[in-house]
Enzyme design. Structure first.
Site, PDB file in Angstrom:
ATOM      1  CG  ASP A  37      -1.691   1.269   1.435  1.00 26.91           C
ATOM      2  OD1 ASP A  37      -1.727   2.095   0.502  1.00 26.91           O
ATOM      3  OD2 ASP A  37      -2.275   1.448   2.524  1.00 26.91           O
ATOM      4  CE  LYS A 100      -1.683   6.734  -3.824  1.00 26.89           C
ATOM      5  NZ  LYS A 100      -2.240   5.890  -2.745  1.00 26.89           N
ATOM      6  CD  GLU A 203      -5.269   3.682  -2.592  1.00 27.12           C
ATOM      7  OE1 GLU A 203      -6.070   4.575  -2.246  1.00 27.12           O
ATOM      8  OE2 GLU A 203      -4.089   3.926  -2.889  1.00 27.12           O
ATOM      9  CG  ASP A 225      -9.404   6.074   1.988  1.00 27.50           C
ATOM     10  OD1 ASP A 225      -9.008   6.652   3.023  1.00 27.50           O
ATOM     11  OD2 ASP A 225      -8.640   5.492   1.196  1.00 27.50           O
TER      12      ASP A 225
END
Ligand SMILES: *[C@@H]1O[C@H](CO)[C@@H](O)[C@H](O)[C@H]1NC(C)=O
Ligand SMILES: *[C@@H]1O[C@H](CO)[C@@H](O)[C@H](O)[C@H]1NC(C)=O
Ligand SMILES: *[C@@H]1O[C@H](CO)[C@@H](O)[C@H](O)[C@H]1NC(C)=O
Ligand SMILES: *[C@@H]1O[C@H](CO)[C@@H](O)[C@H](O)[C@H]1NC(C)=O
Ligand SMILES: CC(=O)N[C@H]1CO[C@H](CO)[C@@H](O)[C@@H]1O
Length: 439
Positions: A37, A100, A203, A225
């Protein structure tokens, strides 16, 4: 002829028997495929143990199950994870985080300028892609995928040390909204770290798998999330054992940092009201911020905490001269206060949830399971808002910080062939989906 058949038959029987006995009495093989992850703020690595059927999230020497997604450059070395973060105060312009947000993306100059304004490090445009400028003894640029590779390398080493075998293969998760180019550059980051990527998994799908939802009878799964800086909501549909992302929405400017900021502003104002001035020293502000952050985390479990922060305040004495006053700032913070300060932000969580339901043509009641991911979903008020909206409890038994890595590790187990059930494909790609963003 018959004799030969018998000999052949017994040979096969012996082989089968050896295989069977081997399975029964040999220790189960070590997992060779890991699940990764690579998060915006934290990264984790996990494995599926075929022997016990359990997922293990691998810790570092100190048992910490995730590393900060931070890479710091000094004249002599590159430091990743916790070590990198240790340099964030002393070497801010060469300490890269949030890479990211830049990986595999094309930017126009204005957007990149806006995006990079909030970072202490320099981001430049190179043929449409973002690159970070590092100035130690020399000045050079590094790509977001290089930053990713150093984090992945660190996790590869953690896994190798823990398992005692070389690791060359992995499954990795990416946000559902990542396009082909972002996926490709994420794979490139892994390749740079010496890892072959067997599969890329979304994800939210990984989080649903962490709850075993690939094995049970559910149709509609909603994944919320809420991380440090972003909210992502995905509506998944399960059809014949395969997950399909039906709709996505989010808010890329809403997360735990914003909730901390409200509490921090409140604390600053309390200092000003009590002492007439606000803290100005950089170290004091940093200490206050850290204390407020710790208090926020504690308020998930307790209803009030006492903030104790030593501060140096610059005040003007009766003779008009500047003097430094050393004080111990004490302030009780309650959960209720925290909820009041953030009431408007907490409410914003529902907008993307409503959007994905609309786009998926579903009512609240038709959602079978709600999965919570990201540290901020621990906040009791947020759980309550979600529970009230759906009229049922979300699934919370898996640590929300480790739900994604847990699911990716299960997928890694499947790819490594160590899954007892034959579940192979898990996701239907959905290329035509757009994400609605509120912010
Ligand atoms: C970097 O520069 C410092 C002094 O400017 C010098 O002492 C050091 O050896 C240099 N390090 C490298 C790796 O070149
Ligand atoms: C610049 O990017 C374009 C497409 O994004 C690519 O075709 C081209 O080869 C790149 N040029 C250089 C010099 O890297
Ligand atoms: C991503 O990689 C695949 C396989 O290497 C390639 O076919 C595809 O064109 C790439 N797409 C982009 C947008 O880079
Ligand atoms: C939060 O809890 C930890 C452990 O229970 C404790 O050590 C710490 O002092 C607490 N922090 C605050 C600000 O209350
Ligand atoms: C509220 C809750 O815990 N719901 C579900 C979580 O996921 C499992 C499936 O693994 C369900 O059995 C629970 O009912």
């Amino acid at each position: 002829m018959a004799g030969e058949m018998t000999i052949l038959g017994s040979a096969i029987l012996a082989l089968l028997l050896a295989g069977y006995l081997g399975q029964q009495y040999l220790p189960p093989p070590k997992p060779r495929v890991v699940g990764l992850d690579l998060g915006t703020t934290f990264c984790s690595v996990g494995v599926f143990h075929p022997g016990t059927g359990e997922v293990e999230v691998i810790g570092d020497d100190k048992g910490r199950k995730s590393i900060p997604s931070v890479v710091s450059f000094t004249a002599t070395d590159i430091h990743a994870g916790h070590e990198g973060q240790d340099f964030s105060d002393s070497n801010p312009q060469n300490t890269i985080y949030d890479a990211k947000r830049f990986i595999g993306k094309l930017f126009d100059p204005d957007t990149l300028r806006q995006e990079s304004a909030r970072y202490p490090f320099k981001v430049i445009l190179n043929n449409g892609s973002a690159e970070f400028v590092v100035s130690t003894n020399q000045t050079f640029t590094v790509t977001p995928e290089f930053i990713g590779s150093r984090l992945l390398l660190q996790m590869k080493k953690m896994a190798e040390k823990h398992l005692g075998v070389p690791i060359e293969k992995a499954v990795i998760s990416v946000p559902a909204e990542f396009d082909d180019m972002q996926r490709n550059y994420t794979i490139r980051a892994a390749n740079l770290a010496g890892l072959e990527i067997l599969r890329v998994i979304n994800e939210p799908t990984a989080a649903a798998m962490a709850y075993g939802l690939h094995k049970v009878d559910v149709f509609n799964v909603l994944v919320v999330d809420l991380g440090g800086g972003t909210l992502d909501v995905s509506l998944l549909n399960k059809q014949g054992g395969m997950f399909l992302t039906r709709a996505m929405a989010g808010n890329n400017k809403l997360g735990g940092q914003d909730f901390s900021q409200r509490l921090f502003q409140y604390a600053m104002e309390q200092v000003r009201q009590k002492y007439g001035v606000s803290p100005t020293l950089k170290e004091d502000i940093h200490r206050l911020r850290q204390a407020v952050d710790a208090a926020k985390l504690n308020l998930t479990d307790v209803s009030s905490v006492l903030l104790r922060v030593p501060l140096h305040l610059q005040t003007t004495g009766p003779d008009g001269r500047e003097e430094e006053q050393h004080i111990l700032f004490l302030e009780t913070l309650t959960r209720e206060l925290f909820e009041d300060l953030n009431a408007d932000l907490f409410k914003k969580i529902l907008a993307p949830i409503e959007t994905v339901l609309e786009e998926g043509h579903l009512s609240q009641e038709e959602v079978d399971e709600i999965v919570l991911v990201g540290g901020s979903t621990r906040i009791p008020r947020i759980r309550q808002i979600i529970t009230e909206f759906f009229g049922k409890e979300p699934n919370t038994s898996v640590d929300p910080d480790l739900a994604v890595v847990t699911g990716v590790a299960i997928q890694a187990g499947i790819m490594g062939g160590s899954w007892p059930l034959q579940v192979s494909a898990i996701e239907v790609p959905n290329k035509h989906l757009r994400k609605t963003n509120f912010s």
